[in-house]
Motif scaffolding. Structure first.
Motif, PDB file in Angstrom:
ATOM      1  N   ASN A   1       0.857  -1.186   0.000  1.00 25.45           N
ATOM      2  CA  ASN A   1       0.000   0.000   0.000  1.00 25.45           C
ATOM      3  C   ASN A   1       0.892   1.235   0.000  1.00 25.45           C
ATOM      4  N   ASN A   2       0.490   2.246  -0.766  1.00 20.77           N
ATOM      5  CA  ASN A   2       1.269   3.473  -0.886  1.00 20.77           C
ATOM      6  C   ASN A   2       0.340   4.668  -0.710  1.00 20.77           C
ATOM      7  N   TRP A   3       0.837   5.718  -0.079  1.00 17.48           N
ATOM      8  CA  TRP A   3       0.023   6.929   0.020  1.00 17.48           C
ATOM      9  C   TRP A   3       0.911   8.136   0.295  1.00 17.48           C
ATOM     10  N   PRO A   4       0.467   9.313  -0.147  1.00 24.60           N
ATOM     11  CA  PRO A   4       1.177  10.557   0.140  1.00 24.60           C
ATOM     12  C   PRO A   4       0.574  11.254   1.353  1.00 24.60           C
ATOM     13  N   GLU A   5       1.396  12.011   2.058  1.00 23.17           N
ATOM     14  CA  GLU A   5       0.941  12.910   3.113  1.00 23.17           C
ATOM     15  C   GLU A   5       1.745  14.194   2.972  1.00 23.17           C
ATOM     16  N   THR A   6       1.077  15.320   3.117  1.00 24.43           N
ATOM     17  CA  THR A   6       1.759  16.591   2.873  1.00 24.43           C
ATOM     18  C   THR A   6       1.549  17.572   4.021  1.00 24.43           C
ATOM     19  N   TRP A   7       2.506  18.481   4.138  1.00 21.68           N
ATOM     20  CA  TRP A   7       2.438  19.597   5.078  1.00 21.68           C
ATOM     21  C   TRP A   7       2.923  20.843   4.353  1.00 21.68           C
ATOM     22  N   VAL A   8       2.279  21.969   4.639  1.00 25.06           N
ATOM     23  CA  VAL A   8       2.759  23.274   4.185  1.00 25.06           C
ATOM     24  C   VAL A   8       2.919  24.135   5.428  1.00 25.06           C
ATOM     25  N   PHE A   9       4.114  24.656   5.624  1.00 24.01           N
ATOM     26  CA  PHE A   9       4.408  25.442   6.821  1.00 24.01           C
ATOM     27  C   PHE A   9       4.738  26.881   6.459  1.00 24.01           C
ATOM     28  N   ASP A  10       4.242  27.808   7.271  1.00 23.88           N
ATOM     29  CA  ASP A  10       4.724  29.182   7.253  1.00 23.88           C
ATOM     30  C   ASP A  10       5.981  29.205   8.113  1.00 23.88           C
ATOM     31  N   MET A  11       7.119  29.417   7.493  1.00 27.61           N
ATOM     32  CA  MET A  11       8.382  29.286   8.207  1.00 27.61           C
ATOM     33  C   MET A  11       8.696  30.483   9.100  1.00 27.61           C
ATOM     34  N   THR A  12       7.860  31.515   9.086  1.00 29.53           N
ATOM     35  CA  THR A  12       8.060  32.604  10.045  1.00 29.53           C
ATOM     36  C   THR A  12       7.366  32.319  11.366  1.00 29.53           C
ATOM     37  N   THR A  13       6.380  31.426  11.369  1.00 31.88           N
ATOM     38  CA  THR A  13       5.606  31.147  12.583  1.00 31.88           C
ATOM     39  C   THR A  13       5.604  29.671  12.960  1.00 31.88           C
ATOM     40  N   GLY A  14       5.894  28.789  11.998  1.00 37.74           N
ATOM     41  CA  GLY A  14       5.790  27.356  12.234  1.00 37.74           C
ATOM     42  C   GLY A  14       4.394  26.815  12.032  1.00 37.74           C
ATOM     43  N   GLN A  15       3.453  27.692  11.661  1.00 41.08           N
ATOM     44  CA  GLN A  15       2.067  27.268  11.476  1.00 41.08           C
ATOM     45  C   GLN A  15       1.920  26.363  10.261  1.00 41.08           C
ATOM     46  N   ARG A  16       1.139  25.301  10.420  1.00 39.56           N
ATOM     47  CA  ARG A  16       0.790  24.457   9.277  1.00 39.56           C
ATOM     48  C   ARG A  16      -0.416  25.066   8.579  1.00 39.56           C
ATOM     49  N   LEU A  17      -0.328  25.215   7.271  1.00 42.74           N
ATOM     50  CA  LEU A  17      -1.401  25.832   6.499  1.00 42.74           C
ATOM     51  C   LEU A  17      -2.318  24.765   5.915  1.00 42.74           C
ATOM     52  N   GLY A  18      -3.605  25.003   6.016  1.00 50.54           N
ATOM     53  CA  GLY A  18      -4.598  24.126   5.418  1.00 50.54           C
ATOM     54  C   GLY A  18      -5.308  24.826   4.277  1.00 50.54           C
ATOM     55  N   LEU A  19      -6.300  24.168   3.721  1.00 48.71           N
ATOM     56  CA  LEU A  19      -7.048  24.761   2.612  1.00 48.71           C
ATOM     57  C   LEU A  19      -7.680  26.088   3.022  1.00 48.71           C
ATOM     58  N   GLY A  20      -8.090  26.189   4.280  1.00 56.92           N
ATOM     59  CA  GLY A  20      -8.694  27.425   4.758  1.00 56.92           C
ATOM     60  C   GLY A  20      -7.732  28.590   4.829  1.00 56.92           C
TER      61      GLY A  20
END
Length: 231
Positions: free
Chosen positions: A118-137
């Protein structure tokens, strides 16, 4: 008097918060975890980013996934199934907005018997000034409205790239404009890329799918905060 005025001026200067400072380069290195026992083969990589909190998020996720994998089959020793169970994790990273945004994709492969892993992707997008993870919102002003516009474009591109492997009964539900279908995305300088695991939009043999949409065609959908920093 001049010294007092100078000291007052220095005190009144705005001092940026530590969390608002941009570290560089965003991606420093990687960590490799390798283990082989009588019943398991473990081979995992995850990236080290220039913010310790971001790296901890990725490290904890990988270690938690590894622990869950081992606990699911703690006694596997080849006595019933003569193949070692395997877990592999590989990563890829991107930056955007001059390093302000860092994206990470982990690709996980797990084999516990059957015709194939089984294979799957997982992703994260971070604002590197705050460490916040960004979502679709955080990416779109109106996520529901944005997905309603994006879904037909993604579906059309997948139908083009998949060719004869495009099956409507997989492609249509897998690209329905709901957040779960578009949860795995990254932000790079060329645009936003959505990733789709095997079986989500096409048969396993087609592999993982990805569609990149340039920001130019999304300008009216992006949040004001991202519109200011993305090309």
């Amino acid at each position: 008097m001049r010294l007092a005025a100078l000291l007052l001026f220095i005190v009144l200067l705005p001092v940026p918060a530590l969390g608002d400072r941009l570290c560089s380069p965003a991606v420093l290195s990687g960590v490799h975890i390798e283990e082989e026992t009588a019943g398991f083969v473990i081979n995992l990589d995850y990236p080290v980013l220039c913010r310790a909190d971001v790296t901890r998020t990725l490290r904890d996720h990988v270690c938690d996934a590894l622990a869950a994998f081992k606990l699911e089959f703690p006694e596997h020793d080849l006595s019933e199934f003569r193949h070692k169970y395997e877990m592999f994790v590989r990563f890829k990273t991107w930056t955007a907005a001059g390093g302000r945004l860092a994206s990470v994709k982990l690709h996980t492969m797990v084999y516990t018997g059957g015709a194939h892993p089984n294979n799957w992707p997982e992703t994260w997008v971070f604002d590197m000034t705050t460490g916040q993870r960004l979502g679709l919102g955080d990416v779109f002003s109106d996520p529901a409205g944005a997905l309603a516009e994006i879904a037909p474009r993604v579906r059309a591109e997948l139908r083009r790239t998949l060719g004869r492997m495009a099956l409507d009964d997989m492609l249509d539900p897998g690209t329905t404009p709901v957040p779960d279908n578009y949860a795995d995305f990254i932000l790079a300088d060329e645009g936003i890329t959505f990733f789709f695991a095997p079986y989500q939009v096409a048969p396993y043999a087609a592999g993982e799918q990805a569609v990149t949409l340039p920001y130019k065609g999304l300008a009216s959908l992006l949040s004001p905060a991202l519109s200011e920093i993305l090309p």
